[in-house]
Design a protein around this motif. Sequence first.
Motif, PDB file in Angstrom:
ATOM      1  N   ILE A 378       0.850  -1.301  -0.032  1.00  0.00           N
ATOM      2  CA  ILE A 378      -0.027   0.249   0.080  1.00  0.00           C
ATOM      3  C   ILE A 378       0.800   1.407  -0.454  1.00  0.00           C
ATOM      4  N   GLY A 379       0.444   1.901  -0.541  1.00  0.00           N
ATOM      5  CA  GLY A 379       1.624   3.147  -0.731  1.00  0.00           C
ATOM      6  C   GLY A 379       1.086   4.361  -1.659  1.00  0.00           C
ATOM      7  N   GLU A 380       1.087   6.119  -1.826  1.00  0.00           N
ATOM      8  CA  GLU A 380       1.198   6.207  -3.029  1.00  0.00           C
ATOM      9  C   GLU A 380       2.620   6.482  -3.714  1.00  0.00           C
ATOM     10  N   LEU A 381       2.046   6.116  -5.550  1.00  0.00           N
ATOM     11  CA  LEU A 381       3.113   6.036  -6.551  1.00  0.00           C
ATOM     12  C   LEU A 381       3.522   7.758  -6.201  1.00  0.00           C
ATOM     13  N   ASN A 382       4.904   6.982  -6.624  1.00  0.00           N
ATOM     14  CA  ASN A 382       6.209   8.297  -7.167  1.00  0.00           C
ATOM     15  C   ASN A 382       5.679   9.097  -8.357  1.00  0.00           C
ATOM     16  N   PRO A 383       5.519  10.584  -8.180  1.00  0.00           N
ATOM     17  CA  PRO A 383       4.878  11.201  -8.734  1.00  0.00           C
ATOM     18  C   PRO A 383       5.720  11.448 -10.489  1.00  0.00           C
ATOM     19  N   GLN A 384       7.332  11.278  -9.357  1.00  0.00           N
ATOM     20  CA  GLN A 384       7.838  11.088 -11.126  1.00  0.00           C
ATOM     21  C   GLN A 384       8.280  10.428 -12.152  1.00  0.00           C
ATOM     22  N   PHE A 385       8.064   9.276 -10.960  1.00  0.00           N
ATOM     23  CA  PHE A 385       8.250   7.931 -12.649  1.00  0.00           C
ATOM     24  C   PHE A 385       6.830   8.698 -12.829  1.00  0.00           C
ATOM     25  N   LEU A 386       5.099   8.597 -12.244  1.00  0.00           N
ATOM     26  CA  LEU A 386       3.691   8.834 -12.793  1.00  0.00           C
ATOM     27  C   LEU A 386       3.912   9.659 -13.918  1.00  0.00           C
ATOM     28  N   LEU A 387       4.808  11.010 -13.831  1.00  0.00           N
ATOM     29  CA  LEU A 387       4.750  12.206 -14.885  1.00  0.00           C
ATOM     30  C   LEU A 387       5.182  11.687 -15.980  1.00  0.00           C
ATOM     31  N   GLU A 388       6.571  11.320 -15.687  1.00  0.00           N
ATOM     32  CA  GLU A 388       7.956  10.920 -16.538  1.00  0.00           C
ATOM     33  C   GLU A 388       7.473   9.695 -17.262  1.00  0.00           C
ATOM     34  N   LYS A 389       7.213   9.019 -16.951  1.00  0.00           N
ATOM     35  CA  LYS A 389       6.880   7.192 -17.272  1.00  0.00           C
ATOM     36  C   LYS A 389       5.526   7.231 -18.064  1.00  0.00           C
ATOM     37  N   MET A 390       4.929   8.069 -17.558  1.00  0.00           N
ATOM     38  CA  MET A 390       3.351   7.403 -17.711  1.00  0.00           C
ATOM     39  C   MET A 390       2.578   7.911 -18.185  1.00  0.00           C
ATOM     40  N   GLY A 391       2.938   9.739 -17.835  1.00  0.00           N
ATOM     41  CA  GLY A 391       2.549  11.356 -18.790  1.00  0.00           C
ATOM     42  C   GLY A 391       1.020  11.682 -17.624  1.00  0.00           C
ATOM     43  N   ILE A 392       1.149  10.536 -16.959  1.00  0.00           N
ATOM     44  CA  ILE A 392       0.299  11.025 -15.238  1.00  0.00           C
ATOM     45  C   ILE A 392       0.312  12.507 -14.456  1.00  0.00           C
ATOM     46  N   GLU A 393      -0.461  13.202 -14.311  1.00  0.00           N
ATOM     47  CA  GLU A 393      -0.357  14.555 -13.664  1.00  0.00           C
ATOM     48  C   GLU A 393      -0.802  14.369 -12.423  1.00  0.00           C
ATOM     49  N   TYR A 394      -1.606  13.745 -12.056  1.00  0.00           N
ATOM     50  CA  TYR A 394      -2.111  13.987 -10.888  1.00  0.00           C
ATOM     51  C   TYR A 394      -2.244  12.528  -9.793  1.00  0.00           C
ATOM     52  N   PRO A 395      -1.634  12.960  -8.597  1.00  0.00           N
ATOM     53  CA  PRO A 395      -1.029  12.230  -7.302  1.00  0.00           C
ATOM     54  C   PRO A 395      -1.917  10.898  -7.537  1.00  0.00           C
ATOM     55  N   ILE A 396      -1.773   9.233  -7.612  1.00  0.00           N
ATOM     56  CA  ILE A 396      -1.925   8.368  -6.826  1.00  0.00           C
ATOM     57  C   ILE A 396      -2.063   7.422  -5.958  1.00  0.00           C
ATOM     58  N   ALA A 397      -3.209   7.391  -5.194  1.00  0.00           N
ATOM     59  CA  ALA A 397      -3.025   6.218  -3.880  1.00  0.00           C
ATOM     60  C   ALA A 397      -2.902   5.111  -3.912  1.00  0.00           C
ATOM     61  N   LEU A 398      -2.528   3.783  -3.699  1.00  0.00           N
ATOM     62  CA  LEU A 398      -3.656   2.154  -4.136  1.00  0.00           C
ATOM     63  C   LEU A 398      -3.029   1.428  -2.755  1.00  0.00           C
ATOM     64  N   PHE A 399      -3.733   0.645  -2.714  1.00  0.00           N
ATOM     65  CA  PHE A 399      -2.800  -1.249  -2.836  1.00  0.00           C
ATOM     66  C   PHE A 399      -3.265  -2.518  -3.009  1.00  0.00           C
ATOM     67  N   GLU A 400      -2.651  -3.111  -2.777  1.00  0.00           N
ATOM     68  CA  GLU A 400      -3.067  -3.938  -3.088  1.00  0.00           C
ATOM     69  C   GLU A 400      -3.013  -5.878  -2.376  1.00  0.00           C
ATOM     70  N   LEU A 401      -3.895  -6.479  -1.973  1.00  0.00           N
ATOM     71  CA  LEU A 401      -4.009  -7.852  -1.468  1.00  0.00           C
ATOM     72  C   LEU A 401      -3.846  -8.477  -2.006  1.00  0.00           C
ATOM     73  N   ASP A 402      -3.377  -9.592  -1.640  1.00  0.00           N
ATOM     74  CA  ASP A 402      -3.948 -11.160  -1.742  1.00  0.00           C
ATOM     75  C   ASP A 402      -4.643 -11.667  -1.148  1.00  0.00           C
ATOM     76  N   LEU A 403      -6.228 -12.032  -1.819  1.00  0.00           N
ATOM     77  CA  LEU A 403      -6.881 -12.899  -1.319  1.00  0.00           C
ATOM     78  C   LEU A 403      -7.510 -14.284  -1.247  1.00  0.00           C
ATOM     79  N   THR A 404      -5.856 -15.152  -1.313  1.00  0.00           N
ATOM     80  CA  THR A 404      -6.059 -16.321  -2.311  1.00  0.00           C
ATOM     81  C   THR A 404      -6.435 -17.152  -0.886  1.00  0.00           C
ATOM     82  N   ASP A 405      -7.131 -17.926  -1.098  1.00  0.00           N
ATOM     83  CA  ASP A 405      -7.016 -19.104   0.320  1.00  0.00           C
ATOM     84  C   ASP A 405      -8.157 -18.175   1.346  1.00  0.00           C
ATOM     85  N   LEU A 406      -8.701 -16.615   1.599  1.00  0.00           N
ATOM     86  CA  LEU A 406      -8.900 -15.626   2.706  1.00  0.00           C
ATOM     87  C   LEU A 406     -10.120 -16.851   2.989  1.00  0.00           C
ATOM     88  N   TRP A 407     -11.410 -16.687   2.022  1.00  0.00           N
ATOM     89  CA  TRP A 407     -12.483 -17.057   2.087  1.00  0.00           C
ATOM     90  C   TRP A 407     -12.651 -19.167   2.519  1.00  0.00           C
TER      91      TRP A 407
END
Length: 410
Positions: A378-407
């Motif tokens: 979980i975290g905030e994405l690097n603004p330099q990477f977003l702007l220079e590599k991806m062309g994204i002009e705004y901040p992004i925060a996200l997380f990824e969770l492995d759900l395998t077998d939690l059910w």
Amino acid sequence: NSNIILYRAEEPKKIKYTPLGYDRELTADEILELTDKGRKYAHLVRCFSKYPHLVTDKGQTLSMPPILNSEDTKVEEGTRNLFIDITGTDKYTVEKTLDLIATTLAENAECIGLVSIVNGNEVYYTPKLEPVITKVSLEYIRNNLGMQDLTREDIISLLESLRHKVEIVNDQMLKVISPPYRYDILHPIDIVEDVAIAIGYDNLKPEVPRTFTIGKELKKTKYLRKLREIMIGLGFQEILTFTLSSSSILEEMLELEKSKHVEILNPISPLYDTIRTSIIPNIVMFLKANQHEDHPVKVFEVGDTVVVVKGEPQTRTKLAAGILSYKVGFEDIQAVLYSLADNLGLNVELEEVKLTPKLFIEGRTAKIIVEGEERGIIGELNPQFLLEKMGIEYPIALFELDLTDLWEKH
């Protein structure tokens, strides 16, 4: 008569030989214009300044692939030795085709000879005749055939009758070593099919189940539906993207080595040449395409990924969620994670990341620990990477969770 054969590209004017079925020498361009095969397949080489040329070190032309062989290669009734040359644009397909032809001819031949291939600094022998290896469980075979009374010895005997070699891995797992020409075997279900063929389809009798049962949803289905409802309740919109991804994107965005993801042998496009190991790139690419919509843009996806662990592919079900907005930070996405965990009854903790991926901001990233096990990031994405590599002009925060077998646990 030579033991050295060269495969190279030559200018058309330098290629001259007697084509198969003709009694005089023709140049490469004359072969394309005057012969039936030349006219039919000329489009394959016309667009190049040089043509493929198979020639001995003594200057004897054998072929101008993929157009026409020379008269010197003519096979007659008294021919004793065959040299098989196969050319193509895909190395794997060419090698497997050679395996198939060589093993087919071997049925009536004394032996299969090996040819040493020298390609720059690489030296290898063909045909490779590498077996196809598949691991399959006894339970998988029995369940797919609906024959619980099949013993391990029965299954081994049936597979051996179709020229498979079988090794016992443990009480429940078999290692099936198939002949090199069986490159049609792509999955354990193909081994099940061979068992069924060996038994004989006519001998497979349908049976009425002894116990009357009513179908119901899997635990996984109910668990993921509840998770989706929670995320929608938190103001997120669900998206559905392709399971296939681009290896260049995975390697660039996630700093992933080639050995850590499963590549497609014959992709229709470089954009879909591997199976995704993470849903994070899909979320980022979607947010990029929608960055100029009304803010905040809040999306999530639940889906399968494939990761390589100790050389073996494993399917993992993951959830990824991201927020793009004029002003979004770690606390915003953390609140979403904690709310989701509380509703699912999960004990979630965050731990510092020792080595921060370049996609994220150092000090604003954490590992997600569920029930004492690392399950995501979980975290905030690097603004330099977003702007220079991806062309994204705004901040992004996200997380990824492995759900395998939690059910199974909740």
